[in-house]
Design a protein around this motif. Structure first.
Motif, PDB file in Angstrom:
ATOM      1  N   MET A  13       0.857  -1.219  -0.004  1.00  0.00           N
ATOM      2  CA  MET A  13       0.049  -0.010   0.114  1.00  0.00           C
ATOM      3  C   MET A  13       0.804   1.216   0.208  1.00  0.00           C
ATOM      4  O   MET A  13       1.983   1.393   0.728  1.00  0.00           O
ATOM      5  N   PHE A  14       0.636   2.075  -0.907  1.00  0.00           N
ATOM      6  CA  PHE A  14       1.473   3.505  -1.177  1.00  0.00           C
ATOM      7  C   PHE A  14       0.574   4.699  -0.610  1.00  0.00           C
ATOM      8  O   PHE A  14      -0.507   4.777  -1.537  1.00  0.00           O
ATOM      9  N   GLY A  15       1.145   5.353   0.160  1.00  0.00           N
ATOM     10  CA  GLY A  15       0.189   6.669   0.136  1.00  0.00           C
ATOM     11  C   GLY A  15       0.816   7.801  -0.467  1.00  0.00           C
ATOM     12  O   GLY A  15       1.971   8.032  -0.445  1.00  0.00           O
ATOM     13  N   LEU A  16      -0.148   8.577  -0.886  1.00  0.00           N
ATOM     14  CA  LEU A  16       0.133   9.692  -1.782  1.00  0.00           C
ATOM     15  C   LEU A  16      -0.523  10.907  -0.991  1.00  0.00           C
ATOM     16  O   LEU A  16      -1.569  11.190  -0.925  1.00  0.00           O
ATOM     17  N   LEU A  17       0.233  11.667  -0.162  1.00  0.00           N
ATOM     18  CA  LEU A  17      -0.244  12.790   0.798  1.00  0.00           C
ATOM     19  C   LEU A  17       0.397  14.104   0.236  1.00  0.00           C
ATOM     20  O   LEU A  17       1.518  14.227  -0.400  1.00  0.00           O
ATOM     21  N   GLY A  18      -0.250  15.088   0.771  1.00  0.00           N
ATOM     22  CA  GLY A  18       0.100  16.597   0.258  1.00  0.00           C
ATOM     23  C   GLY A  18      -1.031  17.456   0.870  1.00  0.00           C
ATOM     24  O   GLY A  18      -2.374  17.004   0.832  1.00  0.00           O
ATOM     25  N   PRO A  19      -0.752  18.707   0.794  1.00  0.00           N
ATOM     26  CA  PRO A  19      -1.885  19.750   1.195  1.00  0.00           C
ATOM     27  C   PRO A  19      -2.931  19.733   0.024  1.00  0.00           C
ATOM     28  O   PRO A  19      -2.598  19.236  -1.337  1.00  0.00           O
ATOM     29  N   ASN A  20      -3.920  20.450   0.355  1.00  0.00           N
ATOM     30  CA  ASN A  20      -4.826  20.756  -0.927  1.00  0.00           C
ATOM     31  C   ASN A  20      -4.268  21.593  -1.957  1.00  0.00           C
ATOM     32  O   ASN A  20      -3.523  22.585  -1.805  1.00  0.00           O
ATOM     33  N   GLY A  21      -4.384  21.205  -3.313  1.00  0.00           N
ATOM     34  CA  GLY A  21      -3.931  21.706  -4.353  1.00  0.00           C
ATOM     35  C   GLY A  21      -2.167  21.561  -4.498  1.00  0.00           C
ATOM     36  O   GLY A  21      -1.619  22.089  -5.678  1.00  0.00           O
TER      37      GLY A  21
ATOM     38  N   GLN B  48     -14.441   1.665   8.326  1.00  0.00           N
ATOM     39  CA  GLN B  48     -13.633   0.396   8.856  1.00  0.00           C
ATOM     40  C   GLN B  48     -14.009  -0.776   7.782  1.00  0.00           C
ATOM     41  O   GLN B  48     -13.094  -1.614   7.377  1.00  0.00           O
ATOM     42  N   MET B  49     -15.221  -0.919   6.949  1.00  0.00           N
ATOM     43  CA  MET B  49     -15.465  -1.859   6.197  1.00  0.00           C
ATOM     44  C   MET B  49     -14.749  -1.621   4.903  1.00  0.00           C
ATOM     45  O   MET B  49     -14.127  -2.599   4.368  1.00  0.00           O
ATOM     46  N   LEU B  50     -14.691  -0.507   4.362  1.00  0.00           N
ATOM     47  CA  LEU B  50     -13.781  -0.300   3.395  1.00  0.00           C
ATOM     48  C   LEU B  50     -12.423  -0.803   3.455  1.00  0.00           C
ATOM     49  O   LEU B  50     -11.870  -1.142   2.529  1.00  0.00           O
ATOM     50  N   TRP B  51     -11.814  -0.159   4.535  1.00  0.00           N
ATOM     51  CA  TRP B  51     -10.383  -0.802   4.802  1.00  0.00           C
ATOM     52  C   TRP B  51     -10.290  -2.087   4.956  1.00  0.00           C
ATOM     53  O   TRP B  51      -9.168  -2.665   4.488  1.00  0.00           O
ATOM     54  N   ALA B  52     -11.355  -2.748   5.709  1.00  0.00           N
ATOM     55  CA  ALA B  52     -11.073  -4.329   5.473  1.00  0.00           C
ATOM     56  C   ALA B  52     -11.171  -4.822   4.163  1.00  0.00           C
ATOM     57  O   ALA B  52     -10.169  -5.858   4.060  1.00  0.00           O
ATOM     58  N   TYR B  53     -11.875  -4.248   3.338  1.00  0.00           N
ATOM     59  CA  TYR B  53     -11.865  -4.730   2.073  1.00  0.00           C
ATOM     60  C   TYR B  53     -10.569  -4.466   1.208  1.00  0.00           C
ATOM     61  O   TYR B  53     -10.066  -5.108   0.420  1.00  0.00           O
ATOM     62  N   VAL B  54     -10.010  -3.268   1.395  1.00  0.00           N
ATOM     63  CA  VAL B  54      -8.668  -2.792   0.870  1.00  0.00           C
ATOM     64  C   VAL B  54      -7.707  -3.666   1.301  1.00  0.00           C
ATOM     65  O   VAL B  54      -6.875  -4.040   0.489  1.00  0.00           O
TER      66      VAL B  54
ATOM     67  N   LEU C 247      -7.977  -6.895  -0.748  1.00  0.00           N
ATOM     68  CA  LEU C 247      -7.282  -6.723  -1.971  1.00  0.00           C
ATOM     69  C   LEU C 247      -6.086  -6.644  -1.988  1.00  0.00           C
ATOM     70  O   LEU C 247      -5.378  -7.347  -2.761  1.00  0.00           O
ATOM     71  N   ASN C 248      -5.182  -6.064  -1.098  1.00  0.00           N
ATOM     72  CA  ASN C 248      -3.830  -6.053  -0.978  1.00  0.00           C
ATOM     73  C   ASN C 248      -3.083  -7.455  -0.730  1.00  0.00           C
ATOM     74  O   ASN C 248      -2.243  -7.734  -1.400  1.00  0.00           O
ATOM     75  N   ALA C 249      -3.929  -8.098   0.125  1.00  0.00           N
ATOM     76  CA  ALA C 249      -3.405  -9.373   0.850  1.00  0.00           C
ATOM     77  C   ALA C 249      -3.405 -10.393  -0.522  1.00  0.00           C
ATOM     78  O   ALA C 249      -2.605 -11.166  -0.689  1.00  0.00           O
ATOM     79  N   GLU C 250      -4.334 -10.307  -1.629  1.00  0.00           N
ATOM     80  CA  GLU C 250      -4.556 -10.909  -2.808  1.00  0.00           C
ATOM     81  C   GLU C 250      -3.415 -10.586  -3.778  1.00  0.00           C
ATOM     82  O   GLU C 250      -3.614 -11.432  -4.863  1.00  0.00           O
ATOM     83  N   GLY C 251      -2.768  -9.621  -3.672  1.00  0.00           N
ATOM     84  CA  GLY C 251      -1.654  -9.228  -4.492  1.00  0.00           C
ATOM     85  C   GLY C 251      -1.938  -7.691  -5.372  1.00  0.00           C
ATOM     86  O   GLY C 251      -1.182  -7.556  -6.120  1.00  0.00           O
ATOM     87  N   THR C 252      -3.072  -7.147  -4.959  1.00  0.00           N
ATOM     88  CA  THR C 252      -3.337  -5.778  -5.501  1.00  0.00           C
ATOM     89  C   THR C 252      -2.566  -4.582  -5.021  1.00  0.00           C
ATOM     90  O   THR C 252      -2.526  -4.622  -3.803  1.00  0.00           O
ATOM     91  N   THR C 253      -1.840  -3.974  -5.801  1.00  0.00           N
ATOM     92  CA  THR C 253      -1.304  -2.836  -5.295  1.00  0.00           C
ATOM     93  C   THR C 253      -2.298  -1.745  -4.969  1.00  0.00           C
ATOM     94  O   THR C 253      -2.914  -1.461  -5.806  1.00  0.00           O
TER      95      THR C 253
END
Length: 272
Positions: free
Chosen positions: A1-9, A139-145, A148-154
């Motif tokens: 899992m790759f986080g892309l963070l930054g301020p608005n704009g 929490q439900m969304l992150w459980a599903y994500v 997905l990640n455990a199954e090999g999806t980046t």
């Protein structure tokens, strides 16, 4: 899992739209799953599933029809489609044949995630997926994500909830004014924080913060509680406590707090 963070704009959504082929870049190269987006645009797009920040849906299609149409657009033959399976994954199987306009905001968000997965992309991009959703749905969304990640999806995640990125992501990039100011694994990033905090409870109230050499900031709360922010490269907590004792203050409780992702984020973006 790759986080892309930054301020608005900062350029996060622009980058995602370039990868998706929705925005034409002015310079540089972009490669998705080994495919250059200029030389092999169809293969690059087929390697991506994008969940946009906005709730985009056709009000007169049902969730079932929405996924079937999306699968057809990506050339998935009927025999290989998994519409009901995906609706079950996001807990929308009971809403499969109602108009999408009747769904709640959280349900529409879940439908967008299922829509992004119809062609089994190796990479899924989530652009602010939990903005405005309640805690249970988040929490439900992150459980599903995670599944997905455990199954090999980046998974590429942009979010303003930094505690989510800190909990979920393995690697994090911080973008500011269109430039990458950090790109490393989470633990290395957190170790860059120079400031720490120590909370001290004194036996007796004091009228004003005592001067402590090397400390960034001292605030007094409730008369006898000191919130001390210090640069760990210049001084350590033991020296701070020794200084308080030398000034005649009796310490009855001490709590230290390590820097979190929010501290690093603010430090890097302010510095940039």
């Amino acid at each position: 899992m790759f986080g892309l963070l930054g301020p608005n704009g900062a350029g996060k959504s622009t980058l995602i739209n370039i990868l998706a082929g929705l925005v034409t870049k002015t310079a540089g190269r972009a490669i998705v799953w080994g495919f250059d987006i200029d030389q092999h645009p169809r293969n690059a797009k087929a390697s991506l599933g994008i969940v946009p920040q906005e709730l985009l849906f056709d009000a007169f299609f049902t969730p079932f029809e929405t996924l079937e149409l999306q699968a057809g657009l990506f050339g998935v033959p009927p025999a290989r489609r998994r519409t009901m399976e995906l609706l079950g994954k996001v807990r929308l199987e009971d809403k499969a044949h109602v108009y999408s306009r009747t769904l709640s905001g959280g349900m529409k968000r879940r439908l967008l995630i299922a829509k992004a997965m119809v062609h089994r992309p190796p990479i899924i991009v989530l652009d602010e997926p939990t903005a405005g959703v309640d805690i249970e749905l988040r929490q439900m969304l992150w459980a599903y994500v995670r599944e997905l990640n455990a199954e090999g999806t980046t998974v590429v995640l942009t979010t303003h909830y930094l505690e989510e990125a800190e909990e979920l992501c393995d690697r994090i990039a911080i973008v500011n004014h269109g430039r990458i100011v950090a790109d490393t694994d989470k633990h290395s990033l957190l170790s860059q924080a120079r400031e720490k905090r120590v909370l001290v409870v004194l036996e007796q109230p004091i009228p004003a913060p005592p001067p402590i050499e090397g400390v960034t900031r001292v605030t007094v709360e409730d008369g006898n509680r000191l919130d001390i922010l210090y640069d760990k490269t210049r001084i350590h907590a033991g020296s701070i406590l020794a200084g308080l004792a030398a000034a005649g203050h009796v310490v009855i409780d001490v709590t230290t707090r390590e820097a979190d992702l929010e501290d690093v984020f603010l430090e890097l973006t302010a510095r940039a």
